[in-house]
Design an enzyme around this catalytic site. Structure first.
Site, PDB file in Angstrom:
ATOM      1  N   ARG A 115     -27.526  20.812  29.647  1.00  0.00           N
ATOM      2  CA  ARG A 115     -27.348  20.178  30.959  1.00  0.00           C
ATOM      3  C   ARG A 115     -28.707  20.192  31.653  1.00  0.00           C
ATOM      4  NH1 ARG A 115     -23.706  25.126  33.062  1.00  0.00           N
ATOM      5  NH2 ARG A 115     -25.157  26.750  32.488  1.00  0.00           N
ATOM      6  N   ARG A 129     -12.881  25.549  26.606  1.00  0.00           N
ATOM      7  CA  ARG A 129     -13.930  25.653  27.631  1.00  0.00           C
ATOM      8  C   ARG A 129     -13.687  24.681  28.772  1.00  0.00           C
ATOM      9  NH1 ARG A 129     -19.280  24.493  24.251  1.00  0.00           N
ATOM     10  NH2 ARG A 129     -20.237  25.641  25.974  1.00  0.00           N
ATOM     11  N   TYR A 144     -41.278   5.299  63.266  1.00  0.00           N
ATOM     12  CA  TYR A 144     -41.587   6.659  62.841  1.00  0.00           C
ATOM     13  C   TYR A 144     -40.554   7.646  63.342  1.00  0.00           C
ATOM     14  CZ  TYR A 144     -43.152   7.442  67.633  1.00  0.00           C
ATOM     15  OH  TYR A 144     -43.189   7.566  68.996  1.00  0.00           O
ATOM     16  N   GLY A 181     -20.346  29.362  35.892  1.00  0.00           N
ATOM     17  CA  GLY A 181     -19.622  30.615  35.994  1.00  0.00           C
ATOM     18  C   GLY A 181     -18.371  30.573  36.851  1.00  0.00           C
ATOM     19  N   MET A 236     -15.554  28.651  36.467  1.00  0.00           N
ATOM     20  CA  MET A 236     -14.254  28.492  35.807  1.00  0.00           C
ATOM     21  C   MET A 236     -14.271  29.202  34.462  1.00  0.00           C
ATOM     22  SD  MET A 236     -13.288  24.738  37.010  1.00  0.00           S
ATOM     23  CE  MET A 236     -14.755  24.203  36.237  1.00  0.00           C
ATOM     24  N   HIS A 289     -25.665  36.172  36.555  1.00  0.00           N
ATOM     25  CA  HIS A 289     -24.981  35.432  37.616  1.00  0.00           C
ATOM     26  C   HIS A 289     -25.787  35.458  38.915  1.00  0.00           C
ATOM     27  CE1 HIS A 289     -22.124  35.164  41.044  1.00  0.00           C
ATOM     28  NE2 HIS A 289     -21.706  34.115  40.336  1.00  0.00           N
ATOM     29  N   LYS A 296     -20.031  19.091  30.511  1.00  0.00           N
ATOM     30  CA  LYS A 296     -20.166  19.780  29.233  1.00  0.00           C
ATOM     31  C   LYS A 296     -19.696  18.880  28.089  1.00  0.00           C
ATOM     32  CE  LYS A 296     -19.186  24.183  29.496  1.00  0.00           C
ATOM     33  NZ  LYS A 296     -18.217  25.243  29.836  1.00  0.00           N
ATOM     34  N   SER A 325     -39.760   5.955  72.824  1.00  0.00           N
ATOM     35  CA  SER A 325     -39.560   7.090  71.937  1.00  0.00           C
ATOM     36  C   SER A 325     -38.248   7.751  72.344  1.00  0.00           C
ATOM     37  CB  SER A 325     -40.729   8.069  72.071  1.00  0.00           C
ATOM     38  OG  SER A 325     -40.463   9.206  71.286  1.00  0.00           O
ATOM     39  N   CYS A 353     -38.603  11.377  68.896  1.00  0.00           N
ATOM     40  CA  CYS A 353     -39.356  12.631  68.942  1.00  0.00           C
ATOM     41  C   CYS A 353     -38.460  13.827  69.226  1.00  0.00           C
ATOM     42  CB  CYS A 353     -40.475  12.547  69.969  1.00  0.00           C
ATOM     43  SG  CYS A 353     -39.868  12.358  71.653  1.00  0.00           S
TER      44      CYS A 353
HETATM   45  P1  ADP Z   1     -19.717  28.425  30.942  1.00  0.00           P
HETATM   46  O1  ADP Z   1     -19.400  27.091  31.496  1.00  0.00           O
HETATM   47  O2  ADP Z   1     -19.300  29.533  31.819  1.00  0.00           O
HETATM   48  O3  ADP Z   1     -21.120  28.519  30.450  1.00  0.00           O
HETATM   49  P2  ADP Z   1     -18.944  27.989  28.243  1.00  0.00           P
HETATM   50  O4  ADP Z   1     -17.764  27.174  27.961  1.00  0.00           O
HETATM   51  O5  ADP Z   1     -20.243  27.301  28.091  1.00  0.00           O
HETATM   52  O6  ADP Z   1     -18.785  28.607  29.673  1.00  0.00           O
HETATM   53  O7  ADP Z   1     -18.854  29.229  27.281  1.00  0.00           O
HETATM   54  C1  ADP Z   1     -19.218  30.548  27.550  1.00  0.00           C
HETATM   55  C2  ADP Z   1     -20.059  31.101  26.437  1.00  0.00           C
HETATM   56  O8  ADP Z   1     -19.399  31.012  25.173  1.00  0.00           O
HETATM   57  C3  ADP Z   1     -21.356  30.357  26.275  1.00  0.00           C
HETATM   58  O9  ADP Z   1     -22.377  31.278  25.986  1.00  0.00           O
HETATM   59  C4  ADP Z   1     -21.109  29.480  25.087  1.00  0.00           C
HETATM   60  O10 ADP Z   1     -22.297  29.173  24.403  1.00  0.00           O
HETATM   61  C5  ADP Z   1     -20.183  30.318  24.227  1.00  0.00           C
HETATM   62  N1  ADP Z   1     -19.332  29.476  23.410  1.00  0.00           N
HETATM   63  C6  ADP Z   1     -18.510  28.512  23.859  1.00  0.00           C
HETATM   64  N2  ADP Z   1     -17.913  27.865  22.832  1.00  0.00           N
HETATM   65  C7  ADP Z   1     -18.368  28.442  21.695  1.00  0.00           C
HETATM   66  C8  ADP Z   1     -18.136  28.187  20.310  1.00  0.00           C
HETATM   67  N3  ADP Z   1     -17.318  27.238  19.904  1.00  0.00           N
HETATM   68  N4  ADP Z   1     -18.770  28.970  19.427  1.00  0.00           N
HETATM   69  C9  ADP Z   1     -19.602  29.949  19.858  1.00  0.00           C
HETATM   70  N5  ADP Z   1     -19.867  30.219  21.123  1.00  0.00           N
HETATM   71  C10 ADP Z   1     -19.266  29.476  22.063  1.00  0.00           C
HETATM   72 MG    MG Z   2     -21.982  27.352  29.324  1.00  0.00          MG
HETATM   73 MG    MG Z   3     -17.131  29.836  32.261  1.00  0.00          MG
END
Ligand code: ADP
Ligand code: MG
Ligand code: MG
Length: 875
Positions: free
Chosen positions: A334, A91, A855, A100, A102, A450, A21, A767, A835
């Site tokens: 990503r 984040r 092969y 999802g 962490m 999810h 990220k 073989s 084989c």
């Molecule tokens: P995950 O890895 O679980 O996607 P994120 O760190 O990307 O977690 O954040 C979760 C949500 O919060 C995402 O939808 C992201 O776009 C939003 N978000 C994160 N940082 C900001 C920010 N600075 N301003 C607005 N929305 C944010």
């Molecule tokens: Mg995210």
């Molecule tokens: Mg998260």
């Protein structure tokens, strides 16, 4: 030590240090895209945190403070300020994407004072209090470990009180009351919510470090084979607000359809909402195409930026964005997770678009994904009653028993039962249940919920957002209209179309797309190993050929004798006492066997067909003795004890008893049969050559390779070779030309590998029969070991893998190496292949590539997997 990085100091290829990220945020910032300012704490810090939490926090803190000051300068806001306060998100971001798994906290920096300042700065009370209640909720969940459900309960009570059903309809007064009740709830638990933004920040950063080791993250990593020592980076990003009104919103989009791979902007968004709302399935999000009419300028900009990102990364992107008062911000990009089908289509289309090379395309599709493509589907023309309709969240079809609980799904799945996990929605805590289920069905959540994301990653069918389902977890039932479906009832889900049906519908194998064929052609161009197939019938051969097999590596002749119309003749042969009787039965078999070979050779025209002569012990062709005894008694009771059937049965019983062995796997089988009863192998060789001559005189090219099973000594090989050569002479005379045949042997007992140099004097090819070679090298019976101790051996790590699935390199592999080396010393151009079952296993294929085999031969259905794996081995 440098623990904190500015975006300017980062790049996309610094994922190890900055997390995926963070590295991508830096990259987007540096190419001038609209990313909210922020900074990144490294994965190194996370790792150092585990050994010395306090010390690490103290040592990074001055750098964090500096970075926050820079952020204040950049945004013109003040962290904890009484005017225009700076809020941030904290984040998590690991080097490898773990969606999802962490934690993230939004709106950090709010307290009694800053919430008023936020309201004043934005001119929007509702927004400020909405942000505050979200912050308390997330912070309490992630940092203070308070069950989120308790907050949800208070939230729904306030919604009820105000008579509204959605969060964004709450007035600022209600939200304010809600915040008060949240704080009271915490108070009642003796928790004091930290009001100092710096303390909030410190605790949040620590919580992200700690979230690396939550059970669900650990499980996810073990399922996906992600190392435990990578650590996570922490991104601190200034907030942009999607919850400031109707010209605001938040969403996720993919540059191509992650289900089908089609090139179009695909995704979902919510108006007047923040971050997690889209994934959480609280409100059902709108398809991205609607943004075109609701916010046309934003949409246009989004299209432009996402296309730019895709070209920049040269891969399909999964992008998070937020719109604040008509301004678009990118929050994450990503490489998008995709279904196997989409992976193939995207890779091939990107080659055509000139974005990537064929080699990159091959690299991007894994053998596992190819395997998923071969998973069952519902016949699209099948008519059936649809019980309920939901979203087609992950393709393929599955049949299984309804289970409402992840733990139970895991238990039953491990017990070998097919289950469909049915939930209102899933959370990362359900991961083990999703893993064990055949398919997933949820009543809430969109295409990016999810359940949908995880199912696509695991290659399991999923139907999400099936709102017609009314699930009663407590009673273990779900209702659709009047119909009640109980736990353990069988249903079928079709994740390609989003359909649910009662009972078990028939599933069919999918056919190959042109894109898929093209990708496999790229693969063939890159690999050194050829892929052949094992096949015993003309149908097998045809299928193998259509899947791209370049030869038949194993045609088991005994399977031809098992068919209903042949078994009696075969039994006649087995029961023969004199040679004359045996030859008479064999001549009848020869006619049938020749027809089989004609069919197979024709289907494989121009390609080699390796025919293995009779291998199993003869008693396998006889009925079981107790069954025969029963039948005999019945006949006697009917007074037919002297009839022809009874007489025949008596002979068979006698023969079966005389053939009985304590250890048939190590018994009278393989070439031992051909040496003791030469007429059996002679008949088979004649059938092969008759078919060859017949086809060759019609102008069909045939390449028969005749293979001896279970050879262990040079003398066996010499005699059998001599027999084939002398038969060949007869038939070449008949044909008036040369037959391009070869004689060779399987290497399937350790002794054969040890004397491979001697065997190669007569054998023109080897073989590796790695099923038997594994069995005889380990001394494990392959028919019994699995259930008796082998599965447990793998579970408790006595063995790394089941050696019948993944080739044992250091033992069996060593014998193979030896045989290759010494075989080639004697006969430099000796043809060598494999084989055994391992021929279709990617890890084992990589090893065969290393050994320099010509092969691998596997079952026809695995040919595509093997073709891709062979290319990967060569990359
Ligand atoms: P995950 O890895 O679980 O996607 P994120 O760190 O990307 O977690 O954040 C979760 C949500 O919060 C995402 O939808 C992201 O776009 C939003 N978000 C994160 N940082 C900001 C920010 N600075 N301003 C607005 N929305 C944010
Ligand atoms: Mg995210
Ligand atoms: Mg998260």
């Amino acid at each position: 030590r440098k623990w904190v990085y500015q975006y300017e100091e980062g790049r996309a290829d610094m994922k190890g240090l900055l997390g995926g990220k963070g590295a991508n945020l830096a990259q987007m910032w540096n190419i001038g895209l609209p990313v909210p300012p922020g900074f990144i704490i490294t994965t190194e810090a996370c790792k150092a945190y585990w050994s010395d939490p306090e010390g690490l926090m103290d040592s990074i803190w001055p750098q964090v403070r500096d970075a926050v000051s820079k952020l204040e300068e950049r945004t013109g806001k003040a962290f904890g300020g009484a005017e225009n306060p700076l809020l941030v998100s904290v984040r998590s971001g690991a080097p490898v994407s773990m969606p999802g798994m962490m934690d993230t906290i939004l709106n950090l920096g709010l307290n009694e004072a800053t919430v008023d300042a936020l309201a004043a700065a934005s001119g929007d009370q509702r927004f400020a209090w909405d942000s505050y209640r979200r912050f308390i909720q997330m912070f309490s969940d992630v940092v203070l470990g308070v069950d989120i459900g308790e907050f949800e309960f208070l939230l729904s009570r306030v919604k009820g009180g105000q008579g509204c059903s959605y969060d964004h309809e709450l007035t600022h007064q209600s939200l304010r009351k809600l915040v008060e009740s949240y704080l009271r709830l915490l108070d009642s638990k003796g928790i004091k919510f930290p009001t100092d933004p710096w303390e909030q920040l410190r605790l949040a950063v620590e919580a992200v470090f700690k979230s690396w080791n939550t059970p669900r993250a650990v499980t996810y990593r073990s399922i996906h084979q992600i190392p435990d020592d990578l650590g996570t980076a922490v991104c601190v990003v200034s907030m942009v607000y999607g919850n400031l009104g109707d010209d605001c919103g938040t969403g996720v989009c993919f540059t191509r359809d992650p289900s089908t791979g089609e090139r179009r902007l695909y995704g979902e968004f919510l108006v007047n909402a923040q971050g997690e709302d889209v994934v959480a399935g609280i409100r059902t999000p709108r398809p991205i195409s609607e943004l075109k009419s609701t916010m046309p300028e934003v949409y246009e900009e989004l299209v432009k930026l996402t296309e730019l990102l895709e070209r920049h990364y040269r891969d399909m992107q999964d992008i998070e964005f937020t719109v604040e008062r008509g301004r678009l911000y990118l929050l994450q990009t990503r490489n998008g997770k995709r279904t196997a089908k989409a992976a193939v289509r995207v890779a091939v289309e990107m080659v055509r678009e000139g974005l990537i090379t064929p080699e990159e395309a091959v690299r991007r599709v894994t053998p596992d994904q190819v395997e998923q493509l071969l998973h069952p589907q519902l016949d699209p023309t099948l008519k059936f009653d649809v019980l309920a309709k939901g979203l087609p969240a992950s393709p393929g079809a599955a049949v299984g028993k309804v289970v409402f609980d992840a733990d139970e799904a895991e238990r039953m799945g491990k017990g070998g039962e097919d289950v469909i996990l049915v939930r209102p929605e899933t959370t990362p805590d359900d991961i083990h249940g999703l893993f064990a289920a055949r398919g997933i069905l949820t009543s809430h959540g969109g295409m990016t919920s999810h359940a949908a994301v995880v199912a696509r990653g695991l290659g399991k069918p999923c139907v999400s957002g099936c709102e017609a389902l009314d699930i009663d977890l407590a009673r273990g039932v779900m209702r659709v209209g009047q119909r009640e479906i109980r736990k353990y009832e069988v249903i079928t889900i079709d994740g390609s179309r989003g359909l649910v049906a009662l009972g078990a519908l028939p599933l069919v194998q999918p056919s190959f797309s042109d894109d898929f064929r093209e990708l496999l052609d790229y693969a063939d161009g890159l690999s050194r190993l050829e892929v052949w197939a094992n096949g015993d019938t003309p149908e097998d051969a045809q299928r193998a050929r259509s899947f791209g097999a370049r030869g038949i590596g194993l045609c088991r002749t005994e399977h031809m004798f098992m068919q209903a119309d042949r078994l009696p003749v075969m039994q006649e042969m087995v029961a023969s006492v004199t040679k004359e009787e045996r030859i008479e039965a064999l001549s009848k078999l020869k006619v049938m066997q020749k027809e089989d070979f004609v069919g197979i050779f024709r289907a494989m025209e121009g390609l080699p067909v390796t025919v293995r002569l009779l291998d199993p012990p003869l008693h396998e062709f006889l009925p079981k003795v107790p069954e025969m005894r029963e039948r005999l008694e019945a006949l006697e009771a009917e007074g037919k004890g002297d009839g022809p059937e009874a007489r025949k049965i008596r002979v068979l019983i006698q023969r079966a008893e005389s053939l009985k062995e304590a250890n048939p796997m190590l018994g009278f089988r393989g070439c031992r049969l051909g040496i003791i009863y030469p007429e059996i192998y002679e008949m088979q060789v004649e059938a092969i050559f008759e078919a060859t001559v017949e086809l060759m005189s019609q102008g069909v090219q045939v390449y028969p390779d005749i293979m001896m099973p279970l050879v262990g000594t040079k003398e066996e090989m010499r005699r059998l070779r001599e027999m084939v050569d002398s038969k060949a002479k007869e038939f070449e005379a008949r044909l008036g030309g040369e037959i391009p045949y070869m004689v060779g042997t399987m290497i399937e007992v350790p002794r054969a590998a040890l004397v491979a140099g001697e065997l190669a004097e007569d054998a023109e090819f080897f073989s590796f029969g790695t099923n038997d070679l594994t069995q005889t090298t380990f001394g494990y019976s392959r028919d019994d070991a699995e259930g008796k101790f082998l599965a447990e051996y793998v579970r408790i790590h006595v063995l790394p893998d089941n050696p019948f699935h993944v080739l044992d390199r250091s033992g069996v592999g060593r014998l193979m190496e030896l045989a290759v080396r010494e075989g080639r010393q004697t006969r430099p151009d000796i043809q060598i292949g494999i084989c055994g079952e391992h021929g279709g296993n990617p890890k084992s294929i990589a090893f065969c590539h290393k050994l320099g085999l010509k092969y691998v031969s596997c079952s026809p259905f695995r040919v595509p997997v093997a073709r891709l794996a062979a290319a990967h081995a060569a990359l």
